[in-house]
Design an enzyme around this catalytic site. Structure first.
Site, PDB file in Angstrom:
ATOM      1  N   GLY A  46      66.905  23.926  34.756  1.00  0.00           N
ATOM      2  CA  GLY A  46      66.686  22.621  35.363  1.00  0.00           C
ATOM      3  C   GLY A  46      66.911  21.530  34.336  1.00  0.00           C
ATOM      4  O   GLY A  46      66.938  21.798  33.132  1.00  0.00           O
ATOM      5  N   GLN A  51      65.428  13.336  30.414  1.00  0.00           N
ATOM      6  CA  GLN A  51      65.791  14.131  29.233  1.00  0.00           C
ATOM      7  C   GLN A  51      67.134  13.728  28.635  1.00  0.00           C
ATOM      8  O   GLN A  51      67.448  14.085  27.497  1.00  0.00           O
ATOM      9  CB  GLN A  51      65.862  15.624  29.598  1.00  0.00           C
ATOM     10  CG  GLN A  51      64.524  16.219  29.945  1.00  0.00           C
ATOM     11  CD  GLN A  51      64.666  17.673  30.342  1.00  0.00           C
ATOM     12  OE1 GLN A  51      64.971  17.979  31.473  1.00  0.00           O
ATOM     13  NE2 GLN A  51      64.456  18.587  29.405  1.00  0.00           N
ATOM     14  N   CYS A  91      61.225  24.403  27.499  1.00  0.00           N
ATOM     15  CA  CYS A  91      61.812  23.114  27.868  1.00  0.00           C
ATOM     16  C   CYS A  91      62.950  22.796  26.909  1.00  0.00           C
ATOM     17  O   CYS A  91      62.804  22.958  25.697  1.00  0.00           O
ATOM     18  CB  CYS A  91      60.744  22.015  27.798  1.00  0.00           C
ATOM     19  SG  CYS A  91      61.376  20.384  28.239  1.00  0.00           S
ATOM     20  N   LEU A  92      64.072  22.326  27.450  1.00  0.00           N
ATOM     21  CA  LEU A  92      65.219  21.976  26.607  1.00  0.00           C
ATOM     22  C   LEU A  92      64.861  20.846  25.640  1.00  0.00           C
ATOM     23  O   LEU A  92      65.498  20.697  24.602  1.00  0.00           O
ATOM     24  CB  LEU A  92      66.410  21.562  27.477  1.00  0.00           C
ATOM     25  CG  LEU A  92      67.028  22.660  28.347  1.00  0.00           C
ATOM     26  CD1 LEU A  92      68.099  22.080  29.266  1.00  0.00           C
ATOM     27  CD2 LEU A  92      67.608  23.775  27.493  1.00  0.00           C
ATOM     28  N   HIS A 133      57.877  21.069  36.904  1.00  0.00           N
ATOM     29  CA  HIS A 133      58.223  20.734  35.518  1.00  0.00           C
ATOM     30  C   HIS A 133      59.166  19.519  35.482  1.00  0.00           C
ATOM     31  O   HIS A 133      58.994  18.609  34.665  1.00  0.00           O
ATOM     32  CB  HIS A 133      58.886  21.982  34.908  1.00  0.00           C
ATOM     33  CG  HIS A 133      59.379  21.856  33.506  1.00  0.00           C
ATOM     34  ND1 HIS A 133      58.843  22.576  32.448  1.00  0.00           N
ATOM     35  CD2 HIS A 133      60.398  21.129  32.965  1.00  0.00           C
ATOM     36  CE1 HIS A 133      59.503  22.282  31.334  1.00  0.00           C
ATOM     37  NE2 HIS A 133      60.449  21.402  31.614  1.00  0.00           N
ATOM     38  N   GLU A 134      60.147  19.488  36.401  1.00  0.00           N
ATOM     39  CA  GLU A 134      61.119  18.386  36.398  1.00  0.00           C
ATOM     40  C   GLU A 134      60.493  17.078  36.912  1.00  0.00           C
ATOM     41  O   GLU A 134      60.787  15.999  36.382  1.00  0.00           O
ATOM     42  CB  GLU A 134      62.354  18.734  37.242  1.00  0.00           C
ATOM     43  CG  GLU A 134      63.086  20.013  36.853  1.00  0.00           C
ATOM     44  CD  GLU A 134      63.411  20.141  35.377  1.00  0.00           C
ATOM     45  OE1 GLU A 134      63.408  19.135  34.662  1.00  0.00           O
ATOM     46  OE2 GLU A 134      63.648  21.284  34.937  1.00  0.00           O
ATOM     47  N   HIS A 137      58.710  15.473  34.148  1.00  0.00           N
ATOM     48  CA  HIS A 137      59.617  14.723  33.262  1.00  0.00           C
ATOM     49  C   HIS A 137      59.855  13.306  33.798  1.00  0.00           C
ATOM     50  O   HIS A 137      59.883  12.346  33.030  1.00  0.00           O
ATOM     51  CB  HIS A 137      60.974  15.413  33.148  1.00  0.00           C
ATOM     52  CG  HIS A 137      61.051  16.496  32.108  1.00  0.00           C
ATOM     53  ND1 HIS A 137      60.717  16.291  30.786  1.00  0.00           N
ATOM     54  CD2 HIS A 137      61.442  17.799  32.188  1.00  0.00           C
ATOM     55  CE1 HIS A 137      60.899  17.416  30.101  1.00  0.00           C
ATOM     56  NE2 HIS A 137      61.330  18.354  30.931  1.00  0.00           N
TER      57      HIS A 137
HETATM   58  O1  GNR Z   1      65.451  25.996  31.145  1.00  0.00           O
HETATM   59  C1  GNR Z   1      64.264  25.862  31.437  1.00  0.00           C
HETATM   60  N1  GNR Z   1      63.516  26.960  31.671  1.00  0.00           N
HETATM   61  C2  GNR Z   1      62.237  26.918  32.202  1.00  0.00           C
HETATM   62  C3  GNR Z   1      61.485  28.086  32.172  1.00  0.00           C
HETATM   63  C4  GNR Z   1      60.214  28.108  32.690  1.00  0.00           C
HETATM   64  C5  GNR Z   1      59.691  26.967  33.251  1.00  0.00           C
HETATM   65  C6  GNR Z   1      60.414  25.789  33.272  1.00  0.00           C
HETATM   66  C7  GNR Z   1      61.681  25.768  32.758  1.00  0.00           C
HETATM   67  S1  GNR Z   1      62.616  24.303  32.831  1.00  0.00           S
HETATM   68  C8  GNR Z   1      63.673  24.516  31.458  1.00  0.00           C
HETATM   69  C9  GNR Z   1      64.724  23.414  31.445  1.00  0.00           C
HETATM   70  C10 GNR Z   1      64.055  22.090  31.224  1.00  0.00           C
HETATM   71  O2  GNR Z   1      63.587  21.737  30.184  1.00  0.00           O
HETATM   72  N2  GNR Z   1      63.962  21.310  32.262  1.00  0.00           N
HETATM   73  O3  GNR Z   1      63.323  20.127  32.156  1.00  0.00           O
HETATM   74 NI    NI Z   2      61.904  20.364  30.506  1.00  0.00          NI
END
Ligand code: GNR
Ligand code: NI
Length: 169
Positions: A46, A51, A91-92, A133-134, A137
């Site tokens: 995601g 980001q 998270c990236l 999670h998104e 953000h």
């Molecule tokens: O790539 C991602 N893997 C992930 C794994 C478990 C829970 C959430 C994520 S999101 C993350 C990509 C990211 O940072 N999205 O904002």
């Molecule tokens: Ni993230």
């Protein structure tokens, strides 16, 4: 086509709050395309606009193995929640750090697709986690914010150490 730069913690721009998209125009389509390209290149499941330094409520997701199930959510809102789950997240924007986070188990989401068509979907498991999670953000929240105070202290120490090592190198 362009790859975007993913901001890393503790970049202050990750704390910005994104504003709703109001125009579903060509500029938006370009951003969405570039975000998908960036997410696939970075091997994420995601990516939220915040980001990549864009202050609009845009999310792209693809949790499939084959990377053939792109999902774009504009102005996403959770309208129903049920149960809890506690799974490992990464998270990236917080590279090389994973920890378990408590999330809602099942959600119902309302959003628009990139053409402005309203959509509603139900999600559980990884998709549900990813959407939560998104959306975090878009509100300037990172998964590490959900950890206990003690874990946050350990996390900050680890980050400081890594940054000191980088300065030396
Ligand atoms: O790539 C991602 N893997 C992930 C794994 C478990 C829970 C959430 C994520 S999101 C993350 C990509 C990211 O940072 N999205 O904002
Ligand atoms: Ni993230």
């Amino acid at each position: 086509m362009a790859l975007l730069t993913v901001l890393h913690y503790p970049d202050k721009k990750l704390r910005n709050i994104a504003a709703p998209v109001s125009e579903f125009n060509d500029d938006l389509h370009t951003i969405v395309k570039d975000m998908f390209e960036t997410m696939y290149a970075e091997k994420g499941v995601g990516l939220a606009s915040i980001q990549v330094g864009i202050q609009q409520r845009i999310v792209v997701i693809d949790i499939s193995e084959e990377k053939n199930a792109p999902l774009c959510l504009i102005n996403p809102e959770i309208v129903y929640e049920e149960g809890f789950q506690y799974e490992e997240e990464g998270c990236l924007s917080v590279p090389e750090f994973w920890d378990r986070v408590e999330r809602v188990e099942k959600i119902k989401v309302r959003a628009f697709d990139q053409k402005g068509k309203p959509l509603e979907l139900e999600a559980e498991g990884l998709l549900s986690i990813c959407i939560q999670h998104e959306i975090d953000h878009l509100n300037g929240i990172l998964f590490v914010d959900h950890m206990s105070r003690l874990k946050q202290e350990r996390f900050n120490k680890k980050i400081l150490k890594l940054q000191k090592a980088e300065v030396k190198a």
